[in-house]
Write a protein that holds these residues in place. Sequence first.
Motif, PDB file in Angstrom:
ATOM      1  N   LYS A  15       0.801  -1.234   0.000  1.00 20.88           N
ATOM      2  CA  LYS A  15       0.000   0.000   0.000  1.00 20.88           C
ATOM      3  C   LYS A  15       0.830   1.278   0.000  1.00 20.88           C
ATOM      4  CE  LYS A  15      -3.661  -2.600   0.925  1.00 20.88           C
ATOM      5  NZ  LYS A  15      -4.703  -2.854  -0.053  1.00 20.88           N
ATOM      6  N   TYR A  16       0.234   2.278  -0.613  1.00 23.00           N
ATOM      7  CA  TYR A  16       0.673   3.685  -0.526  1.00 23.00           C
ATOM      8  C   TYR A  16      -0.145   4.270   0.614  1.00 23.00           C
ATOM      9  CZ  TYR A  16      -0.469   8.543  -2.213  1.00 23.00           C
ATOM     10  OH  TYR A  16      -0.740   9.876  -2.351  1.00 23.00           O
ATOM     11  N   ASN A  25       2.054  14.585  -4.376  1.00 22.15           N
ATOM     12  CA  ASN A  25       1.713  13.189  -4.080  1.00 22.15           C
ATOM     13  C   ASN A  25       2.935  12.279  -4.180  1.00 22.15           C
ATOM     14  OD1 ASN A  25      -0.975  13.806  -3.590  1.00 22.15           O
ATOM     15  ND2 ASN A  25      -1.559  13.506  -5.729  1.00 22.15           N
ATOM     16  N   ARG A  70     -11.173  20.083  -7.429  1.00 16.63           N
ATOM     17  CA  ARG A  70      -9.983  19.222  -7.519  1.00 16.63           C
ATOM     18  C   ARG A  70      -9.607  18.991  -8.992  1.00 16.63           C
ATOM     19  NH1 ARG A  70      -9.152  13.255  -4.627  1.00 16.63           N
ATOM     20  NH2 ARG A  70      -6.989  13.013  -5.272  1.00 16.63           N
ATOM     21  N   SER A 104     -10.680   7.672  -7.535  1.00 21.08           N
ATOM     22  CA  SER A 104      -9.662   8.682  -7.871  1.00 21.08           C
ATOM     23  C   SER A 104      -8.541   8.046  -8.691  1.00 21.08           C
ATOM     24  CB  SER A 104      -9.118   9.380  -6.630  1.00 21.08           C
ATOM     25  OG  SER A 104      -8.344   8.510  -5.859  1.00 21.08           O
ATOM     26  N   SER A 137      -3.846  12.127  -8.339  1.00 14.95           N
ATOM     27  CA  SER A 137      -4.083  11.263  -7.177  1.00 14.95           C
ATOM     28  C   SER A 137      -2.983  10.218  -7.190  1.00 14.95           C
ATOM     29  CB  SER A 137      -5.455  10.581  -7.301  1.00 14.95           C
ATOM     30  OG  SER A 137      -5.617   9.637  -6.253  1.00 14.95           O
ATOM     31  N   GLY A 138      -2.354  10.020  -6.026  1.00 15.85           N
ATOM     32  CA  GLY A 138      -1.185   9.136  -5.986  1.00 15.85           C
ATOM     33  C   GLY A 138      -1.453   7.773  -6.620  1.00 15.85           C
ATOM     34  N   SER A 139      -2.548   7.119  -6.195  1.00 18.38           N
ATOM     35  CA  SER A 139      -2.792   5.760  -6.670  1.00 18.38           C
ATOM     36  C   SER A 139      -3.068   5.706  -8.183  1.00 18.38           C
ATOM     37  CB  SER A 139      -3.950   5.128  -5.893  1.00 18.38           C
ATOM     38  OG  SER A 139      -5.078   5.968  -5.950  1.00 18.38           O
ATOM     39  N   ARG A 142      -0.570   4.220 -10.760  1.00 13.24           N
ATOM     40  CA  ARG A 142      -0.464   2.782 -11.071  1.00 13.24           C
ATOM     41  C   ARG A 142      -1.554   2.321 -12.036  1.00 13.24           C
ATOM     42  NH1 ARG A 142      -0.328   2.085  -4.926  1.00 13.24           N
ATOM     43  NH2 ARG A 142      -2.513   1.798  -5.476  1.00 13.24           N
ATOM     44  N   SER A 189      -9.189   9.649   2.459  1.00 10.95           N
ATOM     45  CA  SER A 189      -7.825   9.155   2.202  1.00 10.95           C
ATOM     46  C   SER A 189      -6.799  10.263   2.432  1.00 10.95           C
ATOM     47  CB  SER A 189      -7.672   8.664   0.768  1.00 10.95           C
ATOM     48  OG  SER A 189      -8.471   7.572   0.526  1.00 10.95           O
ATOM     49  N   SER A 190      -7.134  11.480   1.974  1.00 13.76           N
ATOM     50  CA  SER A 190      -6.162  12.590   2.131  1.00 13.76           C
ATOM     51  C   SER A 190      -5.834  12.811   3.599  1.00 13.76           C
ATOM     52  CB  SER A 190      -6.715  13.895   1.578  1.00 13.76           C
ATOM     53  OG  SER A 190      -7.144  13.706   0.289  1.00 13.76           O
ATOM     54  N   HIS A 193      -3.713   9.909   4.889  1.00  8.46           N
ATOM     55  CA  HIS A 193      -2.290   9.998   4.533  1.00  8.46           C
ATOM     56  C   HIS A 193      -1.559  10.923   5.508  1.00  8.46           C
ATOM     57  CE1 HIS A 193      -1.960   7.770   0.771  1.00  8.46           C
ATOM     58  NE2 HIS A 193      -3.071   8.311   0.329  1.00  8.46           N
ATOM     59  N   ALA A 281      -8.694   1.854   2.309  1.00  4.20           N
ATOM     60  CA  ALA A 281      -9.185   2.787   3.321  1.00  4.20           C
ATOM     61  C   ALA A 281     -10.708   2.804   3.245  1.00  4.20           C
ATOM     62  CB  ALA A 281      -8.594   4.159   3.075  1.00  4.20           C
TER      63      ALA A 281
HETATM   64  C1  DP6 Z   1      -5.472   2.995   0.805  1.00  2.00           C
HETATM   65  O1  DP6 Z   1      -4.401   7.707  -4.058  1.00  2.00           O
HETATM   66  O2  DP6 Z   1      -6.621   8.007  -2.898  1.00  2.00           O
HETATM   67  O3  DP6 Z   1      -5.987   3.044  -1.529  1.00  2.00           O
HETATM   68  O4  DP6 Z   1      -2.917  10.674  -3.474  1.00  2.00           O
HETATM   69  O5  DP6 Z   1      -4.390  11.741  -1.759  1.00  2.00           O
HETATM   70  O6  DP6 Z   1      -5.368  10.974  -3.952  1.00  2.00           O
HETATM   71  P1  DP6 Z   1      -4.303  10.742  -2.879  1.00  2.00           P
HETATM   72  O7  DP6 Z   1      -4.618   9.338  -2.173  1.00  2.00           O
HETATM   73  P2  DP6 Z   1      -5.138   7.983  -2.795  1.00  2.00           P
HETATM   74  O8  DP6 Z   1      -4.697   6.923  -1.675  1.00  2.00           O
HETATM   75  C2  DP6 Z   1      -4.913   5.558  -1.853  1.00  2.00           C
HETATM   76  C3  DP6 Z   1      -4.642   4.821  -0.601  1.00  2.00           C
HETATM   77  C4  DP6 Z   1      -4.974   3.352  -0.587  1.00  2.00           C
HETATM   78  C5  DP6 Z   1      -3.736   2.491  -0.851  1.00  2.00           C
HETATM   79  C6  DP6 Z   1      -3.226   2.399  -2.261  1.00  2.00           C
HETATM   80  O9  DP6 Z   1      -4.011   2.496  -3.226  1.00  2.00           O
HETATM   81  O10 DP6 Z   1      -2.013   2.169  -2.406  1.00  2.00           O
END
Ligand code: DP6
Length: 327
Positions: A15-16, A25, A70, A104, A137-139, A142, A189-190, A193, A281
């Motif tokens: 996980k991120y 991000n 956003r 996202s 969005s970080g995820s 991928r 999620s924000s 994090h 989450a």
């Molecule tokens: C628990 O990508 O939704 O799904 O970058 O703030 O948009 P932001 O966050 P986001 O976080 C995802 C968190 C997760 C774990 C994961 O997908 O790695």
Amino acid sequence: MRASATACSNIAFIKYWGKRDFDWNLPLNDSISMNLSAAVTTTTVEWDPALRQDEIYLEGERVLDDRGLRVSRYLDRIRADWYRMYARVASVNSFPAGTGIASSASGFAALASAALGAFGEDLPSEVEMTRWARRGSGSACRSIQGGFVEWTAGDDDESSFSQQFCPPDHWDLTDLVVLVSRSPKAISSSQGHRIASGHPFMAERQKLLPARILALKGALAQRDFQVFGEIVEHEAMEVQGIMLSGEPSALYLQPGTVSLLHAVRSWREEDGLPVYFTLDAGPNVHILCESKDAPELRRRIDKLAPRAEILENRAGPGARLHDDHLF
Ligand code: DP6
């Protein structure tokens, strides 16, 4: 100057959770995921010199709230590098809204592809596209490439990007996502994090991750389901532990979540079925199996939770441009 794109969401096996930089991000650690074939977003973007502001439509409705803001902020970043023009954006999901599926990830992967594709020039390289998706969005980083993907954390905007680790047909895995609850989450999620980034367990987690990531990549390469499942389930529980023990604490698990977790463990430990789970989450349970075992698991889930909706996913493709425009 119009283009459309479709992208899958993804489920993280590693996980991120926690960022080193909130503007760009940039994550605390590398992460690994699989694209979800049944959870996709389609987005059409049109850059229009006649517009005086962006027009954002989600699921057919014009949005003027935080979600629209956003998207507009993200378009500002693109405008800063390309042309100064406003855009009309429409986006729809294949999965029901408000169910806690990470829209996202698919949303920003599709938006990045459509927004840059609409300039009518060649898209930047795939790796460069993963960086564009990450800024939204970080995820989403991928979800540009298909199959099994690794996001290298890096230490700045330049060095934080994703690469495909194995293509979708490498391993016939299924992720049965059981939609446990539709109530909105108390901690986004924000926020999550932010809480995680300052959590006292985080430094220890960062020490453990390199060996775990190496072992997971080995299991994926060799299609060793047991080693894969043990690592993924342990990882999910470690991250839930950080969520639960944060300040404030994020209790994403609902009673229905917990009863499914017990069921998965008893199907595995008592009945000998090769099945594991992961969580995000939110309250939904991702039940992971080899596709040959999916029908039996669906029967068992239906029996345990007859009213729960299930999204059945295989390893999905990468983001792609196409001509099925939403307007
Ligand atoms: C628990 O990508 O939704 O799904 O970058 O703030 O948009 P932001 O966050 P986001 O976080 C995802 C968190 C997760 C774990 C994961 O997908 O790695």
